[in-house]
Design an enzyme around this catalytic site. Structure first.
Site, mmCIF file in Angstrom:
data_model
loop_
_atom_site.group_PDB
_atom_site.id
_atom_site.type_symbol
_atom_site.label_atom_id
_atom_site.label_comp_id
_atom_site.label_asym_id
_atom_site.label_seq_id
_atom_site.Cartn_x
_atom_site.Cartn_y
_atom_site.Cartn_z
ATOM 1 N N ASP A 57 0.881 -1.165 0.000
ATOM 2 C CA ASP A 57 0.000 0.000 0.000
ATOM 3 C C ASP A 57 0.921 1.218 0.000
ATOM 4 O O ASP A 57 1.616 1.477 0.978
ATOM 5 C CB ASP A 57 -0.878 -0.019 1.258
ATOM 6 C CG ASP A 57 -1.766 1.220 1.354
ATOM 7 O OD1 ASP A 57 -1.586 2.167 0.559
ATOM 8 O OD2 ASP A 57 -2.630 1.231 2.241
ATOM 9 N N TYR A 146 -8.051 15.778 -8.978
ATOM 10 C CA TYR A 146 -7.181 14.906 -9.766
ATOM 11 C C TYR A 146 -6.154 15.731 -10.548
ATOM 12 O O TYR A 146 -4.956 15.439 -10.530
ATOM 13 C CB TYR A 146 -8.039 14.072 -10.725
ATOM 14 C CG TYR A 146 -7.258 13.064 -11.533
ATOM 15 C CD1 TYR A 146 -6.739 11.922 -10.933
ATOM 16 C CD2 TYR A 146 -7.043 13.254 -12.897
ATOM 17 C CE1 TYR A 146 -6.025 10.989 -11.685
ATOM 18 C CE2 TYR A 146 -6.340 12.322 -13.647
ATOM 19 C CZ TYR A 146 -5.827 11.199 -13.029
ATOM 20 O OH TYR A 146 -5.120 10.283 -13.767
ATOM 21 N N PRO A 182 -9.260 -0.973 -15.935
ATOM 22 C CA PRO A 182 -10.408 -1.245 -15.055
ATOM 23 C C PRO A 182 -10.983 0.015 -14.411
ATOM 24 O O PRO A 182 -12.199 0.172 -14.313
ATOM 25 C CB PRO A 182 -9.816 -2.183 -13.994
ATOM 26 C CG PRO A 182 -8.703 -2.871 -14.702
ATOM 27 C CD PRO A 182 -8.133 -1.880 -15.665
ATOM 28 N N ARG A 208 -13.800 12.308 -26.819
ATOM 29 C CA ARG A 208 -12.819 13.351 -26.487
ATOM 30 C C ARG A 208 -11.415 12.952 -26.966
ATOM 31 O O ARG A 208 -10.466 13.709 -26.843
ATOM 32 C CB ARG A 208 -12.849 13.679 -24.995
ATOM 33 C CG ARG A 208 -12.260 12.632 -24.094
ATOM 34 C CD ARG A 208 -12.425 13.005 -22.630
ATOM 35 N NE ARG A 208 -11.602 12.169 -21.790
ATOM 36 C CZ ARG A 208 -11.652 12.142 -20.477
ATOM 37 N NH1 ARG A 208 -12.489 12.921 -19.833
ATOM 38 N NH2 ARG A 208 -10.858 11.363 -19.777
HETATM 39 P P1 NAD Z 1 -6.370 1.169 -12.422
HETATM 40 O O1 NAD Z 1 -7.066 2.241 -11.643
HETATM 41 O O2 NAD Z 1 -7.141 0.380 -13.398
HETATM 42 O O3 NAD Z 1 -5.631 0.218 -11.404
HETATM 43 C C1 NAD Z 1 -5.071 0.798 -10.308
HETATM 44 C C2 NAD Z 1 -4.335 -0.209 -9.443
HETATM 45 O O4 NAD Z 1 -3.869 0.563 -8.352
HETATM 46 C C3 NAD Z 1 -5.217 -1.317 -8.855
HETATM 47 O O5 NAD Z 1 -4.581 -2.566 -9.044
HETATM 48 C C4 NAD Z 1 -5.283 -0.964 -7.370
HETATM 49 O O6 NAD Z 1 -5.349 -2.075 -6.522
HETATM 50 C C5 NAD Z 1 -3.980 -0.190 -7.186
HETATM 51 N N1 NAD Z 1 -3.969 0.700 -6.031
HETATM 52 C C6 NAD Z 1 -4.931 1.565 -5.652
HETATM 53 N N2 NAD Z 1 -4.564 2.182 -4.510
HETATM 54 C C7 NAD Z 1 -3.342 1.703 -4.182
HETATM 55 C C8 NAD Z 1 -2.448 1.932 -3.110
HETATM 56 N N3 NAD Z 1 -2.758 2.776 -2.114
HETATM 57 N N4 NAD Z 1 -1.269 1.256 -3.083
HETATM 58 C C9 NAD Z 1 -0.958 0.386 -4.071
HETATM 59 N N5 NAD Z 1 -1.773 0.113 -5.106
HETATM 60 C C10 NAD Z 1 -2.955 0.748 -5.157
HETATM 61 O O7 NAD Z 1 -5.125 1.829 -13.116
HETATM 62 P P2 NAD Z 1 -4.946 2.837 -14.311
HETATM 63 O O8 NAD Z 1 -6.224 3.425 -14.792
HETATM 64 O O9 NAD Z 1 -4.048 2.140 -15.219
HETATM 65 O O10 NAD Z 1 -4.151 4.026 -13.599
HETATM 66 C C11 NAD Z 1 -2.769 3.910 -13.318
HETATM 67 C C12 NAD Z 1 -2.160 5.301 -13.259
HETATM 68 O O11 NAD Z 1 -2.339 5.934 -14.518
HETATM 69 C C13 NAD Z 1 -2.801 6.204 -12.218
HETATM 70 O O12 NAD Z 1 -1.815 6.994 -11.619
HETATM 71 C C14 NAD Z 1 -3.747 7.050 -13.054
HETATM 72 O O13 NAD Z 1 -4.005 8.297 -12.459
HETATM 73 C C15 NAD Z 1 -2.918 7.198 -14.322
HETATM 74 N N6 NAD Z 1 -3.711 7.564 -15.503
HETATM 75 C C16 NAD Z 1 -4.702 6.745 -15.954
HETATM 76 C C17 NAD Z 1 -5.431 7.137 -17.074
HETATM 77 C C18 NAD Z 1 -6.536 6.280 -17.626
HETATM 78 O O14 NAD Z 1 -7.271 6.751 -18.513
HETATM 79 N N7 NAD Z 1 -6.692 5.052 -17.189
HETATM 80 C C19 NAD Z 1 -5.168 8.348 -17.705
HETATM 81 C C20 NAD Z 1 -4.145 9.150 -17.216
HETATM 82 C C21 NAD Z 1 -3.417 8.748 -16.117
#
Ligand code: NAD
Length: 248
Positions: A57, A146, A182, A208
């Site tokens: 975590d 965010y 996810p 978008r």
């Molecule tokens: P996701 O949200 O699908 O998965 C996130 C993972 O993070 C999960 O496995 C969850 O268990 C883990 N997690 C959550 N809280 C945690 C903690 N406190 N400690 C350890 N693990 C933790 O992932 P995603 O959408 O691929 O996002 C990953 C990163 O990419 C994030 O920083 C997000 O802000 C960034 N991001 C995502 C997008 C998008 O469109 N998906 C766009 C821009 C940036």
């Protein structure tokens, strides 16, 4: 030079989405990947693809310190943990604000404060922070907290890059657009419930994107692996946008 053979790489939030794709691709390119996540069961599913999986975590400073002491020093770190809180200024309550900063910003501070000194002693390394196209590069609707956190990630990235450039540390931010993960799928479901139409909600997120489609986690991972590798040895302190043309 694009290979990661022999490099020890820590990935946070590696059980899903971008973190998972980055952990898998880094391992495919020869990296010795330690894949960590809050969700132990989910991250353990990567056990055959990576060198090691652990529960972490990233908001728990002591757990971060312990893991880094046990498993470091690392040659590469991917800080992928992040949560998206929906809302404008007036819709964002203090607890959402604090949670956003704890997961998206404080966690990177915890990880880097624990890991960078040993990385320096070990001869250097590459840090990749997952920021976003939303933040200081562009405002997205209802992403007040965010966007603020992701602007902070870029600020931290530049600060670390500048302060440690002579010590062999590179630090870059990857700024994805809308990526099919996810958490994004859940945001589409939530928005669909809000407006009473799932298809309309999905259309909103897809439209978008100038390319007319969502990005894939693998497309983001490819850039992450490049930034971890020696192929990017002259690159530091930058925001690398992979957004299907939003910021074009
Ligand atoms: P996701 O949200 O699908 O998965 C996130 C993972 O993070 C999960 O496995 C969850 O268990 C883990 N997690 C959550 N809280 C945690 C903690 N406190 N400690 C350890 N693990 C933790 O992932 P995603 O959408 O691929 O996002 C990953 C990163 O990419 C994030 O920083 C997000 O802000 C960034 N991001 C995502 C997008 C998008 O469109 N998906 C766009 C821009 C940036």
């Amino acid at each position: 030079m694009f290979r990661l053979d022999g490099k020890r790489i820590l990935v946070t939030a590696a059980a899903a989405g971008i973190g998972k794709a980055a952990a898998e691709l880094a391992a495919e390119f020869g990296g010795k990947v330690l894949a960590t996540d809050l969700n132990l069961d989910a991250v353990q599913e990567l056990r055959d693809a990576v060198s090691k999986t652990e529960r972490l975590d990233v908001t728990d400073t002591e757990a971060v310190q312990e893991l880094v002491e046990k498993e470091g020093p690392f040659d590469g770190i991917v800080n992928a943990a992040g949560v998206v809180v929906h809302g404008t200024l007036d819709e964002t309550d203090p607890s959402d604000w604090k949670r956003s900063f704890l997961v998206n910003v404080d966690s990177i501070y915890f990880v880097l404060r624990s890991a960078v000194p040993a990385m320096v002693e070990n001869g250097g390394g590459s840090v990749v922070n997952i920021a976003s196209a939303a933040g200081s590069l562009k405002a997205f609707p209802s992403r007040f907290a965010y966007g603020a956190t992701k602007a902070a990630v870029i600020g931290m990235t530049k600060s670390v890059a500048s302060d440690y450039v002579a010590k062999g540390i590179r630090c870059n931010a990857v700024c994805p657009g809308t990526v099919d993960t996810p958490s994004l799928r859940q945001r589409i479901v939530d928005f669909g419930e809000n407006i009473g139409d799932y298809e309309e909600a999905r259309k909103f997120f897809v439209e978008r994107q100038p390319m007319g489609r969502l990005g894939t986690a693998e497309e983001i991972a490819a850039l992450v692996v490049y930034l971890l590798s020696d192929a990017s040895a002259y690159t530091t302190g930058q925001t690398h946008v992979v957004d299907g043309g939003i910021l074009a």
